[in-house]
Design an enzyme around this catalytic site. Structure first.
Site, PDB file in Angstrom:
ATOM      1  N   PRO A   1       0.834  -1.205   0.000  1.00 35.34           N
ATOM      2  CG  PRO A   1      -0.729  -1.554   1.670  1.00 35.34           C
ATOM      3  CD  PRO A   1       0.596  -2.039   1.186  1.00 35.34           C
ATOM      4  CB  CYS A   2       1.987   3.534  -2.391  1.00 37.83           C
ATOM      5  SG  CYS A   2       3.258   2.306  -2.748  1.00 37.83           S
ATOM      6  CD  GLN A   3      -3.344   2.814   0.680  1.00 32.50           C
ATOM      7  OE1 GLN A   3      -2.203   2.385   0.706  1.00 32.50           O
ATOM      8  NE2 GLN A   3      -4.401   2.037   0.805  1.00 32.50           N
TER       9      GLN A   3
END
Length: 735
Positions: free
Chosen positions: A206-208
């Site tokens: 996840p790169c949020q």
């Protein structure tokens, strides 16, 4: 009304009596052998259950209760009102045969050599197993994938993987349930892999929260997962790795995040080539003013170090720069000032903080974990936590050291040395690419050419650019756009695209994917397939809908000669011949149920609708009739059925669905005023029906932060047919 009971047959030579199922209905009788035996002394004939609390007794009793429930459901609660003897026997025998098979697991691993050349892979951030499933479906000539290990942080992800890959398919695939940011993650992963080389790594970190260093700090559990994913790449050095992410990553912070990700990938170096670069730096290093060159060498040598050794190397780097400051201090301030001045103390103490990065990082991880556990966000506490975590970050400490230097009145003759200390600290946080760019600027024209040649050999991975793929181009009945970063080791052929397997006209429709499951109503659960009469359901539109059903190859391409429909592929499965010995699918509620043998062997799994009240059903009817939530607002208002929900997606049978998310209430079935079942969402994701999602169906509120129920497993997954297309392309290219 039918009666259902169990009785014992004559004991065998070992004294064990077979347990039989008997159904009496309107004077007729059906007898079935359950496949289970028991010591007659350990069976209560009145209760018709095994006696005791042993694992064996618990498993037998669960199995008998399961069979009784399925027989009762079939005879008393089915949509179909009449069954022949043979129909009842056939349906119940499928459950019984599944149970018998479950007691004899054969490892597929023993047969791998029969099928060709295996290419090893691991799946990180595995979730439900979309990547894993697609990779196992892929075959090119005599090459196929050997599934070594998977990892995720959640228990239900592990349960779903273990049931599917260990119990059902008979693989010896390992699963590591651990946070990738924990200090011993790499060590534990290596223990799972053993001495096997890993050819491919896939995953979607996840790169949020991924942001430019020092710009914005959210400090949640998803911070920095990308860099930990790269640490696994650096350690295992696979031939290819695949990183999947949401499309928005390309435009985040005006595209700078995408550029930074590519820069980080290009900064992965081959440790064996580092000595050559170090020798080059020493060769061009001037005899005087060697500090920056020595710093660059130390920074580059950090690339050789892995988790467990990196902190010691980082501390050595900081102490080297700190020593430079200690030698400079008496030259720029007097003795009294050096002991009492807050600016000097800020610099001195800043070096101490940087040198103890290991301890501070552990503290940071623990605080973030506690912050997340206590749901600290959008409240009066969050700013204080964020401020503290920002203050102890490396970037912030270096910034404060730099500001302290600026405030000092340094004699002109020593300003360059002070600037070099600041430059050295910035090199400390620089990527490999940024470091060699600084080095390049220190070279003459001949040196630049030589450096370019060395860098061509030292970069371990090549990546040109990420690209966007749409799952519907690969036989998935869903318009799900994702970004792929495919890294290629420098001894392999780059993969520049994943060619679509279907044309625009060939795309699989929602009706194709779901029509055979359309026999279930509100607040119902189905455990076997039922015949769907399209002509009766759609009356005048039947021919139009029938024309949507096409014969297809496994990848979705139309094939009128040897193809199957999407529904047939889903029922029969897309795994290749080496999995022909797989067990029947089963469901368990949790690990305790798996341990105690509380398995539910159903013909159809995960096909249960929610219990929606009449107001909700009426609301969905109006939206379905209007074909659009916004268009239905007037009628909903007039009927007093306005909802606070932001949106409902009405499925169009002759189109592809929008991106499947994790909340089923967001979607309305194209033919019924209801939400989708887990199995229907799984079909839209292209999971085979034999892939059973384990654990609870759904969850709500704050539980969504820690629990990953079936709907979340499905919604967050990579569509297996998209993963299959990626895997096929890797098999075509890999050496």
């Amino acid at each position: 009304m039918a009666t259902i009971n169990f009785y014992l047959d004559k004991p065998d030579k070992k004294g064990l009596a077979p347990i039989h199922l008997r159904i009496n209905c309107t004077g007729n009788q059906i007898k079935l052998t359950t496949g289970q035996k028991v010591d007659p002394k350990q069976f209560d004939k009145k209760k018709q259950r095994a006696i005791g609390t042993s694992i064996e007794a618990l498993e037998i009793n669960h199995y008998l209760s399961f069979l009784q429930d399925r027989a009762d459901e079939l005879l008393h609660n089915s949509n179909k009102k009449t069954f022949s003897h043979e129909e009842v026997k056939n349906l119940l025998n499928q459950h019984i045969e599944s149970y018998k098979e479950s007691n004899s697991v054969n490892l597929i691993k023993e047969q791998l050599s029969l099928y060709g050349r295996p290419v090893t892979f691991i799946d990180l951030f595995a979730g439900a197993g979309g990547f894993s499933e697609g990779f196992l479906q892929a075959e090119v000539n005599d090459k196929f994938f050997d599934f070594i290990a998977a990892s995720d942080i959640n228990e239900n992800c592990e349960l779903t993987h273990i049931v599917r890959y260990n119990h059902q398919l008979g693989l010896d695939t390992e699963f590591l349930r651990q946070d990738i940011t924990e200090l011993d993650f790499l060590e534990n992963l290596l223990s799972k892999i053993g001495d096997r080389k890993i050819d491919v790594i896939c995953g979607g970190p996840p790169c949020q929260s991924f942001s430019l260093a020092g710009k914005r700090k959210k400090f949640d559990k998803k911070d920095d997962l990308f860099s930990h994913y790269l640490e696994v790449i650096k350690l295992l050095q696979p031939k290819y790795f695949v990183m999947e992410n949401v499309k928005g990553i390309l435009t985040k912070e005006n595209g700078k995040i995408k550029d930074l990700i590519i820069q980080e990938i290009n900064s992965i170096v081959d440790p064996k080539e580092i000595p050559l670069l170090v020798s080059f730096i020493k060769k061009i290093m001037p005899e005087d003013n060697t500090f920056i060159f020595e710093v660059i060498i130390k920074r580059i040598e950090l690339e050789k170090l892995r988790e467990g050794h990196k902190e010691a190397g980082q501390e050595s780097y900081i102490r080297f720069v700190d020593n430079k400051f200690k030698l400079l201090t008496p030259k720029i301030v007097d003795y009294k000032t050096s002991k009492t001045d807050p600016r000097i103390n800020t610099i001195r103490h800043g070096f101490n903080i940087l040198a103890r990065a290991k301890e501070w990082n552990k503290l940071k991880r623990d605080i973030i974990k506690e912050k997340d556990f206590c749901n600290i966000d959008g409240d009066s506490f969050v700013d204080s936590f964020t401020t503290f975590l920002t203050q102890i970050s490396t970037e912030s400490v270096i910034h404060q050291i730099e500001e302290a230097f600026k405030d000092l009145r340094v004699p002109t003759k020593y300003k360059e040395e002070c600037a070099d200390i600041i430059k050295a600290l910035k090199i400390y946080t620089a990527t490999f690419d940024e470091t060699v760019e600084i080095l390049n600027n220190l070279c003459n024209s001949e040196g630049k050419k030589e450096l370019a040649t060395i860098l061509g050999n030292i970069r371990l991975y090549k990546i040109d650019r990420p690209y966007v793929v749409n799952a519907s181009d690969y036989g998935v009945p869903q318009n799900r756009e994702r970004v792929l970063f495919i890294g290629c080791r420098n001894d392999q052929k780059p993969i520049l695209k994943i060619p679509p397997s279907v044309s625009k006209k060939e795309k699989v429709t929602i009706f194709e994917a779901l029509h055979d499951l359309d026999f279930i109503g509100n607040n119902q659960e189905a455990h076997h397939y039922e015949l769907v009469d399209i002509s009766a359901q759609f009356n005048g539109s039947a021919e139009k809908y029938k024309s949507l059903i096409k014969q297809r190859a496994i990848d979705g391409k139309t094939d009128t000669k040897a193809g199957k429909t999407f529904a047939e592929w889903s029922k029969e499965g897309r795994l290749p011949r080496r999995y022909s010995t797989q067990l029947k699918p089963f469901y368990v509620r949790n690990f305790e149920g798996l341990k105690n043998g509380e398995k539910y062997f159903d013909i159809l799994n995960n096909h249960k609708t929610s219990a929606q009240n009449q107001d909700v059903v009426n609301r969905l009817k109006i939206i379905l009739r209007n074909g659009d939530y916004k268009k239905a607002q007037g009628e909903l208002g007039a009927c007093g059925l306005i909802s606070n929900k932001r949106n409902y997606n009405v499925l169009k049978p002759d189109e592809q669905s929008s991106t499947i998310m994790t909340i089923p209430d967001d979607y309305i079935h194209y033919n019924s005023p209801r939400a989708l079942t887990v199995r229907e969402m799984a079909r839209l994701q292209s999971f085979d029906d034999s892939f059973v999602f384990q654990g609870k169906r759904s969850t709500g509120g704050n539980n969504r932060k820690s629990e990953v129920p079936q709907y979340t497993l499905v919604g967050n997954a990579v569509p297996p047919l998209l993963a299959r297309a990626i895997a096929v392309e890797i098999l075509k290219h890999i050496k």
